[in-house]
Design a protein around this motif. Sequence first.
Motif, PDB file in Angstrom:
ATOM      1  N   LEU A  60       0.852  -1.186   0.000  1.00 27.76           N
ATOM      2  CA  LEU A  60       0.000   0.000   0.000  1.00 27.76           C
ATOM      3  C   LEU A  60       0.892   1.240   0.000  1.00 27.76           C
ATOM      4  N   GLU A  81      -3.613   9.877 -10.540  1.00 34.19           N
ATOM      5  CA  GLU A  81      -4.264   9.333 -11.735  1.00 34.19           C
ATOM      6  C   GLU A  81      -4.604  10.445 -12.708  1.00 34.19           C
ATOM      7  N   LEU A 117      -3.492  -1.908  -9.080  1.00 36.88           N
ATOM      8  CA  LEU A 117      -3.376  -1.252 -10.385  1.00 36.88           C
ATOM      9  C   LEU A 117      -4.666  -0.511 -10.688  1.00 36.88           C
ATOM     10  N   PRO A 262      -1.321  -2.417   8.149  1.00 41.29           N
ATOM     11  CA  PRO A 262      -0.165  -2.252   7.257  1.00 41.29           C
ATOM     12  C   PRO A 262       1.072  -1.896   8.093  1.00 41.29           C
TER      13      PRO A 262
HETATM   14  P1  C2E Z   1      -7.540  -1.145  -0.757  1.00 38.05           P
HETATM   15  O1  C2E Z   1      -6.770  -1.653  -1.922  1.00 38.05           O
HETATM   16  O2  C2E Z   1      -8.915  -1.710  -0.546  1.00 38.05           O
HETATM   17  O3  C2E Z   1      -6.618  -1.393   0.518  1.00 38.05           O
HETATM   18  C1  C2E Z   1      -7.113  -1.777   1.761  1.00 38.05           C
HETATM   19  C2  C2E Z   1      -7.277  -0.587   2.668  1.00 38.05           C
HETATM   20  O4  C2E Z   1      -7.951  -1.025   3.838  1.00 38.05           O
HETATM   21  C3  C2E Z   1      -5.956   0.000   3.130  1.00 38.05           C
HETATM   22  O5  C2E Z   1      -6.133   1.402   3.309  1.00 38.05           O
HETATM   23  C4  C2E Z   1      -5.756  -0.686   4.476  1.00 38.05           C
HETATM   24  O6  C2E Z   1      -4.913   0.034   5.352  1.00 38.05           O
HETATM   25  C5  C2E Z   1      -7.173  -0.720   4.993  1.00 38.05           C
HETATM   26  N1  C2E Z   1      -7.408  -1.792   5.961  1.00 38.05           N
HETATM   27  C6  C2E Z   1      -6.767  -2.981   6.047  1.00 38.05           C
HETATM   28  N2  C2E Z   1      -7.282  -3.739   7.046  1.00 38.05           N
HETATM   29  C7  C2E Z   1      -8.286  -3.024   7.604  1.00 38.05           C
HETATM   30  C8  C2E Z   1      -9.203  -3.279   8.696  1.00 38.05           C
HETATM   31  O7  C2E Z   1      -9.205  -4.319   9.343  1.00 38.05           O
HETATM   32  N3  C2E Z   1     -10.104  -2.302   8.965  1.00 38.05           N
HETATM   33  C9  C2E Z   1     -10.142  -1.137   8.271  1.00 38.05           C
HETATM   34  N4  C2E Z   1     -11.045  -0.232   8.638  1.00 38.05           N
HETATM   35  N5  C2E Z   1      -9.296  -0.858   7.235  1.00 38.05           N
HETATM   36  C10 C2E Z   1      -8.375  -1.801   6.906  1.00 38.05           C
HETATM   37  P2  C2E Z   1      -5.089   2.450   2.749  1.00 38.05           P
HETATM   38  O8  C2E Z   1      -3.691   1.937   2.918  1.00 38.05           O
HETATM   39  O9  C2E Z   1      -5.460   3.766   3.348  1.00 38.05           O
HETATM   40  O10 C2E Z   1      -5.385   2.462   1.204  1.00 38.05           O
HETATM   41  C11 C2E Z   1      -6.599   2.962   0.724  1.00 38.05           C
HETATM   42  C12 C2E Z   1      -6.775   2.689  -0.739  1.00 38.05           C
HETATM   43  O11 C2E Z   1      -5.816   3.412  -1.525  1.00 38.05           O
HETATM   44  C13 C2E Z   1      -6.544   1.229  -1.114  1.00 38.05           C
HETATM   45  O12 C2E Z   1      -7.678   0.466  -0.822  1.00 38.05           O
HETATM   46  C14 C2E Z   1      -6.310   1.358  -2.609  1.00 38.05           C
HETATM   47  O13 C2E Z   1      -7.536   1.486  -3.285  1.00 38.05           O
HETATM   48  C15 C2E Z   1      -5.575   2.673  -2.693  1.00 38.05           C
HETATM   49  N6  C2E Z   1      -4.140   2.382  -2.851  1.00 38.05           N
HETATM   50  C16 C2E Z   1      -3.173   2.188  -1.933  1.00 38.05           C
HETATM   51  N7  C2E Z   1      -1.988   1.939  -2.526  1.00 38.05           N
HETATM   52  C17 C2E Z   1      -2.218   1.973  -3.875  1.00 38.05           C
HETATM   53  C18 C2E Z   1      -1.396   1.798  -5.051  1.00 38.05           C
HETATM   54  O14 C2E Z   1      -0.191   1.513  -4.980  1.00 38.05           O
HETATM   55  N8  C2E Z   1      -2.004   1.951  -6.269  1.00 38.05           N
HETATM   56  C19 C2E Z   1      -3.329   2.216  -6.389  1.00 38.05           C
HETATM   57  N9  C2E Z   1      -3.849   2.332  -7.616  1.00 38.05           N
HETATM   58  N10 C2E Z   1      -4.137   2.370  -5.325  1.00 38.05           N
HETATM   59  C20 C2E Z   1      -3.591   2.249  -4.082  1.00 38.05           C
END
Ligand code: C2E
Length: 278
Positions: A60, A81, A117, A262
Amino acid sequence: AKREGRNQYALYRPELSEQLLHRVKLANLLRSALEQHELSLALQPKIGMDGRQIVGAEALLRWDTAAFGRVPPDVFIPIAEELGLIVPIGHWLVREAATLLDDWHARGWPLTLAINLSARQLHDEALLPVLCESMQRSGASPAALELEVTESILLADADFARARLQALRDAGFRIALDDFGTGYSSLGYLKDLPLDRVKIDRSFISDLEQSPRGRALLSSIAGLCRALSLQTTAEGVETAAQLTLVEAEGIDEVQGYFYYPPLTVEAFNQLLESKLGA
Ligand code: C2E
Ligand code: CA
Ligand code: CA
Ligand code: CA
């Protein structure tokens, strides 16, 4: 009431333009974020339900700025994006991912890594060559890298997206459908897309304890995936009760705060060392 409305307008307008200004500032900072080494990866462990072991991680993106501290991915990824910056950021991420996999495999840890992606990246002609070169250079197998996409990639041109995913899968990479059950879900996607895994969205997990209907839905999704030979991951598992319900449905993998949030790469590697040895 009319007067109040006007006051509200006057009150909110500066805030709105402040938000816009903030976005413009972030956009400018994002252009140099890669060179400034402000981007990093967080790794959230994925736990396999057979044996309850760490089987891999999802990468992430994290962005730490001098001016605003950590900016959440939900804020900066849409900007990246829009500006097309997600393409060079994506290339960097792929190289980092290949290096991590190579390091893990050299230590004897049989882990997989998932990266996200976006639709914009599927349109990038260089994506497949960069993926293949990075894996070749590091010596890691493409089968150890999972590419997570959401249903939104199908919005503009479904045939194009399907062909691109097929090419990635033909090159040996695994494909996962992320956030399943949100947005534009159509069961047809499960039939038509070249997929290895379905990641069931957190919204299906969070109300499992209270909602018999939620349990029925999870059970149906799990059954459908099994019938289609798709692997399943439950996202956002936060409690022991949720884990029990998810496990009873035969879900293959779990991610969530119940196990681990994370982690930094360093913390992830330390965790694995403590479990598997260096
Ligand atoms: P995602 O791909 O659905 O990633 C999962 C998100 O849920 C992550 O938030 C993670 O920290 C969070 N999460 C994991 N376990 C739990 C849990 O038990 N409870 C809750 N409430 N949340 C949990 P994060 O890291 O803030 O990322 C948010 C979104 O940002 C990601 O959703 C993804 O859509 C996007 N993202 C992050 N890194 C990348 C990347 O390298 N490329 C792209 N295109 N999108 C990314
Ligand atoms: Ca994801
Ligand atoms: Ca190597
Ligand atoms: Ca997700």
